[in-house]
Write a protein that holds these residues in place. Structure first.
Motif, PDB file in Angstrom:
ATOM      1  N   TRP A  23       0.817  -1.211   0.000  1.00 59.61           N
ATOM      2  CA  TRP A  23       0.000   0.000   0.000  1.00 59.61           C
ATOM      3  C   TRP A  23       0.850   1.261   0.000  1.00 59.61           C
ATOM      4  CZ3 TRP A  23      -4.417  -0.278  -2.032  1.00 59.61           C
ATOM      5  CH2 TRP A  23      -5.194  -1.418  -1.901  1.00 59.61           C
ATOM      6  N   TYR A  24       1.998   1.246   0.672  1.00 57.76           N
ATOM      7  CA  TYR A  24       2.910   2.391   0.601  1.00 57.76           C
ATOM      8  C   TYR A  24       3.436   2.557  -0.821  1.00 57.76           C
ATOM      9  CZ  TYR A  24       3.127   2.739   5.738  1.00 57.76           C
ATOM     10  OH  TYR A  24       2.830   2.903   7.063  1.00 57.76           O
ATOM     11  N   ASN A  25       3.762   1.461  -1.493  1.00 52.51           N
ATOM     12  CA  ASN A  25       4.202   1.527  -2.892  1.00 52.51           C
ATOM     13  C   ASN A  25       3.127   2.157  -3.766  1.00 52.51           C
ATOM     14  OD1 ASN A  25       6.830   0.612  -3.308  1.00 52.51           O
ATOM     15  ND2 ASN A  25       6.241  -1.526  -3.209  1.00 52.51           N
ATOM     16  N   LEU A  26       1.900   1.683  -3.600  1.00 52.09           N
ATOM     17  CA  LEU A  26       0.801   2.203  -4.421  1.00 52.09           C
ATOM     18  C   LEU A  26       0.528   3.672  -4.136  1.00 52.09           C
ATOM     19  CD1 LEU A  26      -1.546  -0.901  -4.302  1.00 52.09           C
ATOM     20  CD2 LEU A  26      -0.306  -0.030  -6.292  1.00 52.09           C
ATOM     21  N   ALA A  27       0.614   4.069  -2.878  1.00 54.19           N
ATOM     22  CA  ALA A  27       0.416   5.477  -2.531  1.00 54.19           C
ATOM     23  C   ALA A  27       1.494   6.336  -3.184  1.00 54.19           C
ATOM     24  CB  ALA A  27       0.425   5.659  -1.013  1.00 54.19           C
ATOM     25  N   GLY A  28       2.726   5.861  -3.133  1.00 56.63           N
ATOM     26  CA  GLY A  28       3.817   6.594  -3.774  1.00 56.63           C
ATOM     27  C   GLY A  28       3.645   6.707  -5.273  1.00 56.63           C
ATOM     28  N   ALA A  29       3.176   5.638  -5.886  1.00 56.31           N
ATOM     29  CA  ALA A  29       2.956   5.641  -7.334  1.00 56.31           C
ATOM     30  C   ALA A  29       1.795   6.537  -7.739  1.00 56.31           C
ATOM     31  CB  ALA A  29       2.701   4.216  -7.821  1.00 56.31           C
ATOM     32  N   ASN A  30       0.932   6.853  -6.777  1.00 53.62           N
ATOM     33  CA  ASN A  30      -0.236   7.681  -7.071  1.00 53.62           C
ATOM     34  C   ASN A  30      -0.114   9.089  -6.521  1.00 53.62           C
ATOM     35  OD1 ASN A  30      -2.224   6.062  -8.607  1.00 53.62           O
ATOM     36  ND2 ASN A  30      -1.858   4.644  -6.923  1.00 53.62           N
ATOM     37  N   GLY A  31       1.120   9.542  -6.308  1.00 52.27           N
ATOM     38  CA  GLY A  31       1.329  10.942  -5.989  1.00 52.27           C
ATOM     39  C   GLY A  31       1.730  11.280  -4.564  1.00 52.27           C
ATOM     40  N   GLU A  32       1.660  10.341  -3.640  1.00 55.24           N
ATOM     41  CA  GLU A  32       2.081  10.608  -2.257  1.00 55.24           C
ATOM     42  C   GLU A  32       3.591  10.393  -2.232  1.00 55.24           C
ATOM     43  OE1 GLU A  32       3.611  10.521   0.728  1.00 55.24           O
ATOM     44  OE2 GLU A  32       2.078  11.935   1.257  1.00 55.24           O
ATOM     45  N   THR A  33       4.350  11.450  -2.520  1.00 57.85           N
ATOM     46  CA  THR A  33       5.782  11.298  -2.752  1.00 57.85           C
ATOM     47  C   THR A  33       6.662  11.625  -1.547  1.00 57.85           C
ATOM     48  OG1 THR A  33       5.902  13.537  -3.622  1.00 57.85           O
ATOM     49  CG2 THR A  33       5.529  11.748  -5.220  1.00 57.85           C
ATOM     50  N   VAL A  34       6.072  11.941  -0.401  1.00 58.03           N
ATOM     51  CA  VAL A  34       6.878  12.270   0.769  1.00 58.03           C
ATOM     52  C   VAL A  34       6.787  11.174   1.822  1.00 58.03           C
ATOM     53  CG1 VAL A  34       7.270  13.950   2.604  1.00 58.03           C
ATOM     54  CG2 VAL A  34       6.625  14.737   0.328  1.00 58.03           C
ATOM     55  N   TYR A  35       5.629  11.028   2.403  1.00 61.90           N
ATOM     56  CA  TYR A  35       5.465  10.130   3.536  1.00 61.90           C
ATOM     57  C   TYR A  35       5.516   8.654   3.128  1.00 61.90           C
ATOM     58  CZ  TYR A  35       3.450   8.210   7.834  1.00 61.90           C
ATOM     59  OH  TYR A  35       3.232   7.496   8.977  1.00 61.90           O
TER      60      TYR A  35
END
Length: 88
Positions: A23-35
């Protein structure tokens, strides 16, 4: 992002680092680039290479789905509906 935190900490779900990493990978891939990338990288330090590989595979294979009536809590006749209930 929230799902990653829930799985990492076991909040409302069984703690699962593989799912959290996914889920952290998917969040990063969808624009959550910090946390998300920071949490993923910190979490990876507590995971085996096999767990990380599994999480990456799950993230690559993940496909969004639409909500169904069943997921919304409403029953309607369908392939998993016990049709004999309608005959009573």
């Amino acid at each position: 992002m929230k799902l990653g935190t829930m799985y990492e900490l076991g909040e409302g779900v069984i703690q699962d680092y593989v799912q959290a990493h996914k889920w952290y990978n998917l969040a990063g891939a969808n624009g959550e680039t910090v946390y998300a990338p920071k949490r993923r990288d910190l979490l990876a330090q507590r995971m085996t290479p096999a767990q990380i590989a599994a999480a990456q595979r799950l993230a690559l294979e993940w496909k969004p789905t639409t909500r169904t009536e069943k997921e919304d809590g409403r029953l309607s006749p369908g392939s998993d509906f016990p049709m004999d209930l309608l005959e009573r």
